[in-house]
Design a protein around this motif. Structure first.
Motif, PDB file in Angstrom:
ATOM      1  N   UNK A  31       0.834  -1.103   0.013  1.00 39.96           N
ATOM      2  CA  UNK A  31      -0.022  -0.052   0.056  1.00 39.96           C
ATOM      3  C   UNK A  31       0.795   1.180  -0.174  1.00 39.96           C
ATOM      4  N   UNK A  32       0.885   2.052  -0.895  1.00 33.49           N
ATOM      5  CA  UNK A  32       1.849   3.301  -1.151  1.00 33.49           C
ATOM      6  C   UNK A  32       1.585   4.405  -0.447  1.00 33.49           C
ATOM      7  N   UNK A  33       1.180   4.301   0.894  1.00 27.87           N
ATOM      8  CA  UNK A  33       0.940   5.373   1.634  1.00 27.87           C
ATOM      9  C   UNK A  33       2.002   6.083   1.807  1.00 27.87           C
ATOM     10  N   UNK A  34       1.907   7.620   2.027  1.00 27.74           N
ATOM     11  CA  UNK A  34       2.931   8.377   2.292  1.00 27.74           C
ATOM     12  C   UNK A  34       2.993   9.033   3.755  1.00 27.74           C
ATOM     13  N   UNK A  35       3.870   8.887   4.546  1.00 33.53           N
ATOM     14  CA  UNK A  35       3.977   9.384   5.956  1.00 33.53           C
ATOM     15  C   UNK A  35       4.877  10.486   5.946  1.00 33.53           C
ATOM     16  N   UNK A  39       7.395  15.569  -3.770  1.00 30.40           N
ATOM     17  CA  UNK A  39       7.213  15.251  -5.034  1.00 30.40           C
ATOM     18  C   UNK A  39       7.607  13.802  -5.375  1.00 30.40           C
ATOM     19  N   UNK A  40       8.708  13.611  -4.773  1.00 29.22           N
ATOM     20  CA  UNK A  40       9.332  12.022  -5.144  1.00 29.22           C
ATOM     21  C   UNK A  40       8.272  11.091  -4.203  1.00 29.22           C
ATOM     22  N   UNK A  41       7.938  11.416  -3.321  1.00 26.24           N
ATOM     23  CA  UNK A  41       7.099  10.440  -2.652  1.00 26.24           C
ATOM     24  C   UNK A  41       5.676  10.139  -3.005  1.00 26.24           C
ATOM     25  N   UNK A  42       5.036  11.349  -3.762  1.00 28.77           N
ATOM     26  CA  UNK A  42       4.038  11.391  -4.530  1.00 28.77           C
ATOM     27  C   UNK A  42       3.997  10.367  -5.585  1.00 28.77           C
ATOM     28  N   UNK A  98       5.451   2.207  -0.109  1.00 33.29           N
ATOM     29  CA  UNK A  98       5.128   3.017   1.204  1.00 33.29           C
ATOM     30  C   UNK A  98       6.634   3.909   1.639  1.00 33.29           C
ATOM     31  N   UNK A  99       6.350   5.264   1.505  1.00 35.33           N
ATOM     32  CA  UNK A  99       7.554   6.232   1.603  1.00 35.33           C
ATOM     33  C   UNK A  99       7.405   7.200   2.855  1.00 35.33           C
ATOM     34  N   UNK A 100       8.312   7.567   3.444  1.00 34.66           N
ATOM     35  CA  UNK A 100       8.384   8.261   4.639  1.00 34.66           C
ATOM     36  C   UNK A 100       9.281   9.604   4.291  1.00 34.66           C
ATOM     37  N   UNK A 101       8.757  10.667   4.339  1.00 36.99           N
ATOM     38  CA  UNK A 101       9.565  11.927   4.284  1.00 36.99           C
ATOM     39  C   UNK A 101       9.722  12.546   5.443  1.00 36.99           C
ATOM     40  N   UNK A 102      11.003  12.589   6.260  1.00 35.26           N
ATOM     41  CA  UNK A 102      11.255  12.709   7.294  1.00 35.26           C
ATOM     42  C   UNK A 102      11.872  14.335   7.428  1.00 35.26           C
ATOM     43  N   UNK A 125      12.705   3.133   8.332  1.00 33.71           N
ATOM     44  CA  UNK A 125      13.497   2.286   7.287  1.00 33.71           C
ATOM     45  C   UNK A 125      13.338   1.096   7.619  1.00 33.71           C
ATOM     46  N   UNK A 126      13.767   0.618   8.972  1.00 29.43           N
ATOM     47  CA  UNK A 126      13.852  -0.685   9.404  1.00 29.43           C
ATOM     48  C   UNK A 126      12.631  -1.327   9.405  1.00 29.43           C
ATOM     49  N   UNK A 127      11.393  -0.846   9.464  1.00 29.75           N
ATOM     50  CA  UNK A 127      10.236  -1.379   9.171  1.00 29.75           C
ATOM     51  C   UNK A 127       9.823  -1.610   7.814  1.00 29.75           C
ATOM     52  N   UNK A 128      10.623  -1.337   6.871  1.00 31.72           N
ATOM     53  CA  UNK A 128      10.174  -1.318   5.420  1.00 31.72           C
ATOM     54  C   UNK A 128       9.952  -0.254   4.678  1.00 31.72           C
ATOM     55  N   UNK A 129      10.059   0.858   5.107  1.00 35.35           N
ATOM     56  CA  UNK A 129       9.711   2.061   4.350  1.00 35.35           C
ATOM     57  C   UNK A 129      10.788   2.575   3.588  1.00 35.35           C
ATOM     58  N   UNK A 130      10.713   3.159   2.184  1.00 36.22           N
ATOM     59  CA  UNK A 130      11.494   4.095   1.723  1.00 36.22           C
ATOM     60  C   UNK A 130      11.555   5.403   2.513  1.00 36.22           C
ATOM     61  N   UNK A 131      12.802   5.944   2.860  1.00 40.69           N
ATOM     62  CA  UNK A 131      12.771   7.364   3.576  1.00 40.69           C
ATOM     63  C   UNK A 131      13.438   8.087   2.915  1.00 40.69           C
TER      64      UNK A 131
END
Length: 623
Positions: free
Chosen positions: A490-494, A564-567, A572-576, A544-550
């Motif tokens: 599921x490609x959710x963004x955090x 923009x990259x996350x969208x 699943x992508x995290x913007x920190x 990242x350890x849980x599997x998200x791209x960060x």
């Protein structure tokens, strides 16, 4: 000749029954229970667990990591689909069941449907006390599941297989009824789950639960129209019921015809587009100056689908016109009668359509319309200033994070939040572009809601960009469903905002004399207070350890690129981002009652009490 029967376990019968339930409104049919979230233990693995394996072809299963977060995911799903479809959640007895309580309260408070199926003790009581059983010495029929009674709209314990038939039907009635819905609990003793019974075939027949659009009573409608016609400064407050009823078009037609302005609760924001001439933004403690200025002088407040929480009414201090009266349009009589209002107990869309027709030829004075439009224009300038970032190399403030996100999202995106300082900033500043874009859970304001809710929204709306906005405090409460997002692709963004503590409560603590005590994530200093260096916690590495791209963003420019990259990502992508803690959001435009110590030895609390007494003096009871 005897009726046809089918021999199944109670759990198998329940799953088959749920797979044949549908809702229908306006000719659109949906699965009432679209899938089941579950974590298995000894209290449900051999019953509901086995049944879900048996009928995997008709009941989708979703593997969760935390029982509370599974309920949040189901609530997000239900809200995205306007309460026309729900999900079930099954857990074991004991801690699995009690972990449901917070999510159940959230669902019921927000009037959103979710079906809870916790395991329970043995109905036959042959193995008492079994593992994780409460074993109440004064009430052998009491189990931990009884904690779910006060937070459920319907509760039953199925102690015999045949008892499931009437109870399951009542459960579906409540889930599908917009005036009754919330958390529904069917507690399932372990032995009964696995017990076989000859079920009538009719129990498994397809059933359609029609979601009524209840029309307003003609007498109430005539009185409502007269109340509007006699008002000089009417204001409409849009609540979540506008969305649940899919009444946004009817509201737009109403405001276009009458010129009556609209301010929105957290649940109702997005009922009109932000650029609609009649949209004043948020109302109440976290509202806009444009909305609250009108609220203070309104002589008629028209509440549509709102519960009138303390944030909306500014704890009873907002509506200051001595002649103010209330007209409430709500599908639930309990909410419609609040503030001693005239009532229209009906569906929001049906009520707005008929009220618009009854007001044919009516329109507010142009002087009033010009004044509120000028107020809206002034506030739009404040929003633009809060969003603006002139230096791309600077560390962003929280409002500049929202500005960067605003520049990236499309009308179809969904932005989810629930707790911390973000709800206030979003309610004041976010430019909602579509009915479903602004997803704020503020009935319970539950930390940890955002990430699991994003999963439920993504399941309900595949292909929709979904954003979970969380601070570090909320993230630490419940990041576990990141694993589920990765597992289910599921490609959710955090968007994870690091500000080293409870920013919202820190500010509140300061304002009420608490001196920000215990609200920062810092080492202890020599005096024992939490005022030392920030904790060396790397939440991005955790995600990242849980599997998200960060994607780490240190500056405004890097943040824009990361969003923009996350969208555009299909993972699943995290913007920190660590933010500049300098306050850049406009201050609260209305009061909120948080009682302050009546006596204290510290100067901060003494000053806060003096301010509190000035504010509370203007509170009104509307009778």
């Amino acid at each position: 000749m005897s009726a046809a029967t089918r021999r199944l376990t109670t759990a198998q019968a329940l799953v088959r029954f749920l797979s044949a339930q549908y809702t229908e409104r306006d000719g659109v049919r949906r699965r009432l229970v679209a899938g089941t979230w579950g974590i298995f233990g000894h209290g449900n693995v051999a019953g509901i667990g086995q049944a879900l394996v048996e009928y995997a072809d008709v009941m989708p299963y979703h593997q969760g990591r935390n029982e509370q977060s599974m309920v949040h995911a189901a609530v997000g799903h239900a809200r995205q689909l306007n309460r026309l479809s729900a999900q079930a959640v099954t857990t074991s007895i004991g801690p699995g069941a009690t972990n449901l309580v917070t999510g159940a309260a959230l669902a019921t408070i927000n009037r959103l449907p979710v079906l809870l199926l916790p395991g329970d003790y043995f109905a036959g009581r042959v193995a008492d006390p079994l593992l994780q059983q409460l074993e109440h010495p004064g009430g052998p029929d009491v189990s931990v599941n009884d904690t779910l009674r006060p937070v459920s709209r319907f509760f039953d314990r199925i102690t015999r297989p045949e008892a499931l038939i009437p109870s399951a039907l009542q459960a579906m009635r409540v889930l599908a009824d917009p005036a009754e819905t919330g958390a529904v609990t069917l507690a399932l003793p372990q032995d009964v789950q696995a017990e076989a019974y000859d079920w009538p075939e009719e129990f498994f027949a397809e059933r359609v639960w029609y979601v009524r659009r209840t029309a307003p009573d003609p007498v109430e409608l005539a009185a409502a129209a007269e109340a509007v016609r006699s008002a000089r400064r009417p204001l409409l407050i849009a609540g979540g019921g506008v969305h649940h009823s899919e009444a946004e078009g009817a509201l737009k037609a109403f405001t276009d015809a009458t010129g009556i302005p609209v301010a929105s609760t957290q649940a109702g924001k997005g009922s009109l587009r932000h650029d609609d001439p009649a949209d004043l933004g948020g109302i109440g403690h976290t509202g806009t100056a444009a909305g609250n200025d009108l609220a203070r002088t309104a002589d008629l407040v028209i509440g549509v689908g709102t519960r009138y929480t303390d944030f909306t009414t500014a704890s009873g201090t907002l509506f200051q016109n001595p002649d103010v009266r209330f007209l409430n349009l709500n599908v639930t009589a309990f909410d419609a009668h609040k503030l001693a209002a005239r009532t229209l107990v009906c569906d929001a869309r049906a009520g707005l359509e008929q009220l618009t027709a009854a007001l044919d030829g009516y329109r507010v004075d142009e002087e009033y319309a010009a004044a509120y439009r000028a107020g809206k224009e002034r506030w739009d300038g404040i929003v633009a200033g809060a969003y603006r970032a002139d230096d791309d190399s600077a560390v962003p403030t929280q409002t500049q994070v929202l500005g960067a996100l605003d520049a990236v999202v499309g009308d179809e995106d969904v932005v989810i939040n629930a707790a911390g300082s973000l709800p206030g900033d979003l309610h004041k500043l976010w430019r909602a572009r579509s009915p479903r874009q602004y997803h704020l859970e503020y009935g319970y304001s539950c930390m940890g809601y955002e990430i699991p809710a994003a999963l439920g929204v993504q399941q309900a709306a595949p292909g929709t960009p979904v954003w979970a906005l969380v601070g570090d405090g909320t993230y630490l409460m419940m990041p576990t469903e990141i694993v589920t997002a990765v597992q289910e692709r599921l490609p959710v963004n955090v968007v994870l905002i690091q500000n080293h503590g409870y920013a919202s409560i820190g500010g509140l603590s300061e304002s009420v004399g608490g001196e920000r005590y215990g609200t920062a994530y810092r080492h202890r200093a020599a005096d024992g207070t939490f005022t030392g260096p920030p904790l060396p916690v790397d939440l991005a590495a955790n995600a990242a350890s849980l599997g998200m791209d960060v994607l780490r963003a240190k500056t405004v420019g890097e943040l824009r690129s990361a969003l923009a990259e996350a969208r555009s990502s299909d993972r699943p992508t995290c913007v920190y981002v660590e933010t500049d803690p300098s306050p850049t959001a406009p201050p609260a435009e209305a009061w909120w009652d948080v009682p302050v110590a009546e006596v204290a030895g510290r100067e901060a609390a003494v000053r806060a009490r003096e301010q509190y007494e000035r504010e509370v003096a203007v509170r009104r009871r509307h009778l």
